[in-house]
Write a protein that holds these residues in place. Structure first.
Motif, PDB file in Angstrom:
ATOM      1  N   PHE A  95       0.837  -1.203   0.000  1.00 46.72           N
ATOM      2  CA  PHE A  95       0.000   0.000   0.000  1.00 46.72           C
ATOM      3  C   PHE A  95       0.872   1.253   0.000  1.00 46.72           C
ATOM      4  O   PHE A  95       0.632   2.198  -0.748  1.00 46.72           O
ATOM      5  CB  PHE A  95      -0.928  -0.021   1.227  1.00 46.72           C
ATOM      6  CG  PHE A  95      -1.750   1.217   1.369  1.00 46.72           C
ATOM      7  CD1 PHE A  95      -2.903   1.415   0.605  1.00 46.72           C
ATOM      8  CD2 PHE A  95      -1.379   2.212   2.271  1.00 46.72           C
ATOM      9  CE1 PHE A  95      -3.659   2.570   0.744  1.00 46.72           C
ATOM     10  CE2 PHE A  95      -2.128   3.365   2.419  1.00 46.72           C
ATOM     11  CZ  PHE A  95      -3.279   3.549   1.643  1.00 46.72           C
ATOM     12  N   GLN A  96       1.891   1.240   0.857  1.00 45.51           N
ATOM     13  CA  GLN A  96       2.780   2.391   0.982  1.00 45.51           C
ATOM     14  C   GLN A  96       3.500   2.678  -0.339  1.00 45.51           C
ATOM     15  O   GLN A  96       3.600   3.834  -0.753  1.00 45.51           O
ATOM     16  CB  GLN A  96       3.794   2.127   2.099  1.00 45.51           C
ATOM     17  CG  GLN A  96       4.749   3.269   2.352  1.00 45.51           C
ATOM     18  CD  GLN A  96       5.767   2.926   3.424  1.00 45.51           C
ATOM     19  OE1 GLN A  96       6.024   1.756   3.696  1.00 45.51           O
ATOM     20  NE2 GLN A  96       6.341   3.950   4.026  1.00 45.51           N
ATOM     21  N   GLY A 147       4.925   9.384   6.664  1.00 41.06           N
ATOM     22  CA  GLY A 147       4.646   8.098   7.298  1.00 41.06           C
ATOM     23  C   GLY A 147       3.347   8.117   8.084  1.00 41.06           C
ATOM     24  O   GLY A 147       2.560   7.159   8.037  1.00 41.06           O
ATOM     25  N   ARG A 148       3.127   9.205   8.833  1.00 41.27           N
ATOM     26  CA  ARG A 148       1.886   9.327   9.613  1.00 41.27           C
ATOM     27  C   ARG A 148       0.662   9.352   8.699  1.00 41.27           C
ATOM     28  O   ARG A 148      -0.358   8.717   8.980  1.00 41.27           O
ATOM     29  CB  ARG A 148       1.928  10.571  10.491  1.00 41.27           C
ATOM     30  CG  ARG A 148       2.770  10.417  11.734  1.00 41.27           C
ATOM     31  CD  ARG A 148       2.605  11.601  12.677  1.00 41.27           C
ATOM     32  NE  ARG A 148       3.134  12.838  12.101  1.00 41.27           N
ATOM     33  CZ  ARG A 148       4.411  13.212  12.172  1.00 41.27           C
ATOM     34  NH1 ARG A 148       5.296  12.454  12.767  1.00 41.27           N
ATOM     35  NH2 ARG A 148       4.796  14.356  11.644  1.00 41.27           N
ATOM     36  N   GLU A 149       0.759  10.072   7.593  1.00 43.65           N
ATOM     37  CA  GLU A 149      -0.373  10.189   6.663  1.00 43.65           C
ATOM     38  C   GLU A 149      -0.664   8.849   5.967  1.00 43.65           C
ATOM     39  O   GLU A 149      -1.826   8.449   5.843  1.00 43.65           O
ATOM     40  CB  GLU A 149      -0.104  11.285   5.621  1.00 43.65           C
ATOM     41  CG  GLU A 149      -1.257  11.579   4.707  1.00 43.65           C
ATOM     42  CD  GLU A 149      -2.502  12.103   5.431  1.00 43.65           C
ATOM     43  OE1 GLU A 149      -3.624  11.866   4.914  1.00 43.65           O
ATOM     44  OE2 GLU A 149      -2.372  12.748   6.494  1.00 43.65           O
ATOM     45  N   VAL A 150       0.381   8.136   5.551  1.00 49.43           N
ATOM     46  CA  VAL A 150       0.195   6.829   4.907  1.00 49.43           C
ATOM     47  C   VAL A 150      -0.441   5.861   5.904  1.00 49.43           C
ATOM     48  O   VAL A 150      -1.377   5.120   5.573  1.00 49.43           O
ATOM     49  CB  VAL A 150       1.536   6.273   4.376  1.00 49.43           C
ATOM     50  CG1 VAL A 150       1.401   4.823   3.945  1.00 49.43           C
ATOM     51  CG2 VAL A 150       2.057   7.116   3.227  1.00 49.43           C
ATOM     52  N   SER A 151       0.039   5.900   7.133  1.00 50.17           N
ATOM     53  CA  SER A 151      -0.490   5.013   8.180  1.00 50.17           C
ATOM     54  C   SER A 151      -1.957   5.303   8.465  1.00 50.17           C
ATOM     55  O   SER A 151      -2.771   4.374   8.607  1.00 50.17           O
ATOM     56  CB  SER A 151       0.332   5.178   9.462  1.00 50.17           C
ATOM     57  OG  SER A 151      -0.214   4.424  10.502  1.00 50.17           O
ATOM     58  N   SER A 152      -2.312   6.574   8.565  1.00 38.50           N
ATOM     59  CA  SER A 152      -3.714   6.917   8.853  1.00 38.50           C
ATOM     60  C   SER A 152      -4.626   6.498   7.686  1.00 38.50           C
ATOM     61  O   SER A 152      -5.744   6.024   7.914  1.00 38.50           O
ATOM     62  CB  SER A 152      -3.862   8.418   9.136  1.00 38.50           C
ATOM     63  OG  SER A 152      -3.574   9.161   7.973  1.00 38.50           O
ATOM     64  N   ARG A 153      -4.150   6.636   6.459  1.00 40.18           N
ATOM     65  CA  ARG A 153      -4.970   6.205   5.315  1.00 40.18           C
ATOM     66  C   ARG A 153      -5.084   4.673   5.258  1.00 40.18           C
ATOM     67  O   ARG A 153      -6.118   4.154   4.855  1.00 40.18           O
ATOM     68  CB  ARG A 153      -4.392   6.742   4.007  1.00 40.18           C
ATOM     69  CG  ARG A 153      -4.579   8.249   3.902  1.00 40.18           C
ATOM     70  CD  ARG A 153      -4.264   8.739   2.536  1.00 40.18           C
ATOM     71  NE  ARG A 153      -4.294  10.207   2.488  1.00 40.18           N
ATOM     72  CZ  ARG A 153      -4.181  10.894   1.386  1.00 40.18           C
ATOM     73  NH1 ARG A 153      -4.019  10.283   0.227  1.00 40.18           N
ATOM     74  NH2 ARG A 153      -4.211  12.202   1.426  1.00 40.18           N
ATOM     75  N   ILE A 183       0.471  10.700  -2.085  1.00 41.63           N
ATOM     76  CA  ILE A 183       0.238  11.354  -0.778  1.00 41.63           C
ATOM     77  C   ILE A 183       1.258  12.475  -0.584  1.00 41.63           C
ATOM     78  O   ILE A 183       0.916  13.556  -0.083  1.00 41.63           O
ATOM     79  CB  ILE A 183       0.299  10.320   0.362  1.00 41.63           C
ATOM     80  CG1 ILE A 183      -0.883   9.341   0.261  1.00 41.63           C
ATOM     81  CG2 ILE A 183       0.306  11.004   1.723  1.00 41.63           C
ATOM     82  CD1 ILE A 183      -0.813   8.186   1.251  1.00 41.63           C
ATOM     83  N   HIS A 184       2.511  12.236  -0.999  1.00 40.59           N
ATOM     84  CA  HIS A 184       3.553  13.263  -0.877  1.00 40.59           C
ATOM     85  C   HIS A 184       3.182  14.509  -1.697  1.00 40.59           C
ATOM     86  O   HIS A 184       3.309  15.650  -1.212  1.00 40.59           O
ATOM     87  CB  HIS A 184       4.880  12.690  -1.350  1.00 40.59           C
ATOM     88  CG  HIS A 184       6.054  13.609  -1.234  1.00 40.59           C
ATOM     89  ND1 HIS A 184       6.060  14.793  -0.544  1.00 40.59           N
ATOM     90  CD2 HIS A 184       7.323  13.509  -1.724  1.00 40.59           C
ATOM     91  CE1 HIS A 184       7.218  15.381  -0.603  1.00 40.59           C
ATOM     92  NE2 HIS A 184       8.011  14.615  -1.336  1.00 40.59           N
ATOM     93  N   GLN A 185       2.684  14.303  -2.902  1.00 38.40           N
ATOM     94  CA  GLN A 185       2.269  15.416  -3.757  1.00 38.40           C
ATOM     95  C   GLN A 185       1.085  16.166  -3.144  1.00 38.40           C
ATOM     96  O   GLN A 185       1.025  17.399  -3.180  1.00 38.40           O
ATOM     97  CB  GLN A 185       1.907  14.915  -5.153  1.00 38.40           C
ATOM     98  CG  GLN A 185       3.096  14.468  -5.966  1.00 38.40           C
ATOM     99  CD  GLN A 185       2.691  13.834  -7.283  1.00 38.40           C
ATOM    100  OE1 GLN A 185       1.504  13.638  -7.561  1.00 38.40           O
ATOM    101  NE2 GLN A 185       3.695  13.511  -8.107  1.00 38.40           N
ATOM    102  N   GLN A 186       0.138  15.420  -2.571  1.00 38.45           N
ATOM    103  CA  GLN A 186      -1.026  16.066  -1.940  1.00 38.45           C
ATOM    104  C   GLN A 186      -0.604  16.905  -0.748  1.00 38.45           C
ATOM    105  O   GLN A 186      -1.126  18.015  -0.533  1.00 38.45           O
ATOM    106  CB  GLN A 186      -2.045  15.012  -1.503  1.00 38.45           C
ATOM    107  CG  GLN A 186      -2.775  14.349  -2.648  1.00 38.45           C
ATOM    108  CD  GLN A 186      -3.662  13.193  -2.169  1.00 38.45           C
ATOM    109  OE1 GLN A 186      -3.740  12.917  -0.972  1.00 38.45           O
ATOM    110  NE2 GLN A 186      -4.311  12.532  -3.121  1.00 38.45           N
TER     111      GLN A 186
END
Length: 185
Positions: free
Chosen positions: A34-35, A59-65, A42-45
């Motif tokens: 997934f990551q 990392g926090r944003e990927v984990s929360s999604r 996600i980095h672009q957003q």
């Protein structure tokens, strides 16, 4: 302090390392799949919204999604992870089988024929077995000699006592019979 002269040293390759053996890539988890798929978007957003784009924030944003993902959407990544785990186990098994075969081959090579003094061909293992048998025979011979020697010494001692006239025929020797009782003449 004088340095040691190492000019005569010879480099020897280690026996147990195998340069042909390739490293097996570990299995990847569903979260990692997934990551890999979503981290760039996600980095672009995050960058377009003006938020921090450092590794921790990403990392926090990927984990929360990932945690917000429904089980049906997670299924895709879990299937990929299961396939990759199967690949890893198959490659590991293949490597282990090859290692066992290599070990057995090396063992057979070590047991190659060694010519002894008479010119007979024998393996190291058979030579070791023969040496153990010879050693056991030698030990048994020594034990028999000790037992024989002890019984001869005992007989000589008795003869000497009788010759000296020190005959205690009233009493029996403990070694001659099982009971030590007084004899009547």
């Amino acid at each position: 302090m004088v340095k040691e002269d190492r000019s005569g040293w010879v480099a020897v390759a280690p026996e147990h390392t195998n340069s042909t053996e390739q490293h097996i890539k570990p299995a990847v988890s569903a979260y990692q799949f997934f990551q890999r798929e979503h981290s760039s978007s996600i980095h672009q957003q995050l960058a377009s919204s003006g938020k921090a784009t450092d590794v921790g924030a990403l990392g926090r944003e990927v984990s929360s999604r990932w945690q917000a993902l429904t089980p049906s959407k997670k299924k895709k990544y879990e299937d990929l992870a299961a396939q990759d785990k199967h690949r890893f186990l198959a490659e590991s098994h293949k490597r282990d089988v090859e290692a066992m075969q290599r070990k057995e081959r090396l063992q057979r090579e070590r047991e190659t024929l060694i010519l002894d003094d008479q010119g007979e061909g024998r393996t190291r293992r058979s030579r070791q077995k023969e040496q153990k048998k010879v050693e056991k025979k030698r030990v048994k011979k020594l034990e028999k000699k000790k037992v024989k020697g002890a019984s001869k010494k005992k007989a000589k001692k008795k003869e000497k006592k009788r010759a000296d006239g020190d005959d205690d025929s009233d009493y029996q020797d403990d070694s001659d019979s099982s009971s030590s009782s007084y004899q009547d003449d």
